[in-house]
Design an enzyme around this catalytic site. Structure first.
Site, PDB file in Angstrom:
ATOM      1  N   SER A 182      -9.957   2.089   2.764  1.00 53.98           N
ATOM      2  CA  SER A 182      -9.090   2.682   2.063  1.00 53.98           C
ATOM      3  C   SER A 182      -8.074   1.960   1.147  1.00 53.98           C
ATOM      4  O   SER A 182      -7.279   2.484   0.325  1.00 53.98           O
ATOM      5  CB  SER A 182      -8.345   3.691   2.938  1.00 53.98           C
ATOM      6  OG  SER A 182      -7.416   2.854   3.897  1.00 53.98           O
TER       7      SER A 182
ATOM      8  N   LYS B  75       0.916  -1.101  -0.084  1.00 57.00           N
ATOM      9  CA  LYS B  75      -0.207  -0.010   0.045  1.00 57.00           C
ATOM     10  C   LYS B  75       0.808   1.327   0.164  1.00 57.00           C
ATOM     11  O   LYS B  75       2.125   0.996   0.670  1.00 57.00           O
ATOM     12  CB  LYS B  75      -0.979  -0.093   1.334  1.00 57.00           C
ATOM     13  CG  LYS B  75      -1.806   1.087   1.296  1.00 57.00           C
ATOM     14  CD  LYS B  75      -2.957   0.799   2.572  1.00 57.00           C
ATOM     15  CE  LYS B  75      -3.966   2.129   2.606  1.00 57.00           C
ATOM     16  NZ  LYS B  75      -4.797   1.648   3.927  1.00 57.00           N
TER      17      LYS B  75
ATOM     18  N   SER C 251     -10.250  -0.738   6.923  1.00 55.82           N
ATOM     19  CA  SER C 251      -9.827  -0.483   5.587  1.00 55.82           C
ATOM     20  C   SER C 251      -9.093  -1.780   5.070  1.00 55.82           C
ATOM     21  O   SER C 251      -8.518  -1.618   3.779  1.00 55.82           O
ATOM     22  CB  SER C 251      -8.590   0.616   5.456  1.00 55.82           C
ATOM     23  OG  SER C 251      -9.498   1.914   5.412  1.00 55.82           O
TER      24      SER C 251
HETATM   25  N1  GLN Z   1     -13.551   4.164   6.441  1.00 56.82           N
HETATM   26  C1  GLN Z   1     -12.908   4.555   7.638  1.00 56.82           C
HETATM   27  C2  GLN Z   1     -12.383   5.858   7.480  1.00 56.82           C
HETATM   28  O1  GLN Z   1     -12.788   6.297   6.552  1.00 56.82           O
HETATM   29  C3  GLN Z   1     -11.591   3.499   7.920  1.00 56.82           C
HETATM   30  C4  GLN Z   1     -10.215   3.934   7.136  1.00 56.82           C
HETATM   31  C5  GLN Z   1      -9.260   3.155   7.607  1.00 56.82           C
HETATM   32  O2  GLN Z   1      -9.483   2.026   8.329  1.00 56.82           O
HETATM   33  N2  GLN Z   1      -8.071   3.450   7.323  1.00 56.82           N
HETATM   34  O3  GLN Z   1     -11.681   6.548   8.231  1.00 56.82           O
END
Ligand code: GLN
Length: 482
Positions: free
Chosen positions: A150, A75, A174
């Site tokens: 994400s 990532k 995410s």
């Molecule tokens: N969807 C969540 C957010 O927008 C989780 C994001 C994540 O786990 N990095 O914060």
């Protein structure tokens, strides 16, 4: 080859049925071929050095380097020495780290080969990958749909087998949600298991690195190599090192699996509900004992998270000021304007929204009402889990109330936040959790979440592995990429 497990790949490499260079070039070609349509990767390494290949070939003779020669993507928030690390943001569009994140170094030392950096929501904020400054990622199962976020780039890349495995991170879901949307397996370990050193920070008390691959066994193999205490991360656990052991057979006798009926009954999508119930029934048939558990404060998790995570992000992202770090505006005439322009140009809308929300929640007069209250809720949710784990070994739950939605479908932020309802509780409690594919709904992948006790990675991955021994869902691939 592309449907082989990492274990099988390791065998083929050792028995010289394929060389490291050949294996890497298969994935390199696929990464090149599918990147335009999926947008999964932000950079592809077209320059794997002969020396890296030779080192990987040599590592093959070392029994403890099972992963030698296996290609992967990181990532794009893991720092990679000499390779641009953008975090999906214009703020870091030109950032070339002078060092490797601990996770990157650990996997490199094993002889794994980095073939690409994966697209992501900017600074890991989002659930759809539409918040990347470099364009959205598309779901290989249906290119008109999001891959989740994400870590959407990592998930799409694994789903289309542009790489056999990818690293990812999970702050509030995410890893699990994009794994569910893309029909792959993704595991977030316990907080403190994997070093955060060199991982660009979003919300430091929640961020954890993890893995996405096509099976629990592959996730377990790679996750083992990423664990261990790291003096460079003050929240790294002293006993973080862990070794995956694939259980034999598919018998789950003696395993107690917790079910939260409210969560399943509350699913509006009947097809997801049926798929979830069917998967739980399979666990029962395999010998698991199902036990009803209750998390009475979990309904407050989304509200608490969207105070805590933005608060930490507003603090973490203050370093990107155009002086110490990140993009500097060319148009400023004085110091204050330079800060304002640099941050306005460098950060996208969602990131700016969260910085403002977090700064406000931490400001004097509001701190007690929001941040402190959210932390108290976090504690109550942890206690709920502690009680539940006195009765059960693992909790099985939905990952997402919906299947992958259409690009552009969710225009208001709040509905996107609410969809994190099932993933955030375990994040707040720092617990290990994963998503594994179960029967599809509406022709699209669905995930089942398994949550374990703190440091219970073996329990959740073991259960997932045994489920995958008895079922075929994890082997499904989008046809266009076969
Ligand atoms: N969807 C969540 C957010 O927008 C989780 C994001 C994540 O786990 N990095 O914060």
């Amino acid at each position: 080859m592309i449907q082989s497990s990492i274990r099988a790949m390791a065998d083929m490499l050792r028995s010289k049925q394929i060389s490291v260079a050949e294996l890497c070039s298969i994935y390199f070609d696929r990464a090149q071929a599918f990147n335009e349509q999926t947008g999964a990767l932000l950079s592809i390494n077209d320059d794997i050095s002969p020396q890296e290949l030779i080192q990987a070939e040599q590592a093959l003779s070392n029994d403890s380097h099972l992963l030698a020669g296996v290609p992967l993507a990181h990532k794009d928030l893991f720092c990679t020495q000499g390779v641009t690390t953008t975090c999906g943001s214009n703020m870091l569009a030109n950032f070339v780290p002078p060092y490797d994140a601990t996770v990157v170094a650990q996997l490199k030392n094993q002889g794994m080969i980095t073939v690409a950096k994966a697209n992501m929501d900017e600074f890991a904020m989002g659930s759809s990958n539409e918040h990347s400054a470099f364009g959205p990622v598309k779901n290989p199962w249906d290119l008109s749909r999001v891959p989740g976020g994400s870590s959407g780039g990592s998930a799409a890349a694994v789903a289309a087998r542009m790489v056999p495995v990818a690293t990812a991170t999970d702050t509030g879901g995410s890893i699990r949600q994009p794994a569910a949307f893309c029909g792959i397996t993704g595991v977030k370990p316990s907080y403190g298991r994997v070093s955060r050193y060199g991982m660009v920070a979003f919300a430091s008390s929640l961020d954890q690195g993890g893995v996405m691959a096509s099976s629990a066994d592959d996730c377990g193999l790679v996750l083992s190599a990423m664990t261990g205490h790291d003096a460079m991360d003050s929240t790294s656990h002293p006993d973080a090192a862990w070794q995956w052991q694939a259980p034999q057979g598919d018998e789950l006798k003696g395993m107690k699996v917790g079910i939260i009926s409210d969560w399943i009954d509350g699913l509006q999508d009947e097809a997801i509900k049926n798929s979830t119930l069917e998967a739980i029934e399979t666990l029962k048939t395999q010998g698991a004992e199902l036990v009803e558990v209750d998390l009475p404060h979990a309904h407050l998790a989304v509200a608490a998270y969207y105070v805590i995570a933005p608060a930490e992000c507003s603090s973490n992202l203050s370093r990107f000021d155009g002086v110490r770090y990140g993009h500097r505006s060319a148009s400023a005439v004085d110091l204050e304007q330079m800060y304002i322009n640099s941050r306005s140009e460098g950060f996208g809308e969602e990131v700016q929204k969260r910085i403002m929300l977090g700064t406000w929640a931490l400001s004097s007069g509001y701190y007690d009402a929001y941040y402190l209250k959210a932390q108290k809720i976090r504690r109550l949710i942890s206690q709920d889990f502690q009680k539940a784990f006195q009765q059960v070994d693992v909790i099985a739950a939905p990952v997402s109330p919906e299947v992958a939605f259409k690009l552009g479908e969710k225009s208001d932020g709040v509905s996107m936040y609410q969809a994190d309802v099932f993933t955030i509780p375990a994040s707040l409690a720092g617990l290990p959790c994963l998503s594994m594919p179960i029967a599809p709904a509406h022709g699209l992948p669905v995930g089942l979440q398994l949550i374990g006790r703190y440091f219970g990675e073996q329990d959740i991955l073991g259960l997932a592995h045994q489920f995958q021994q008895a079922t075929q869902w994890h082997q499904a691939m989008p046809e266009a990429y076969l």
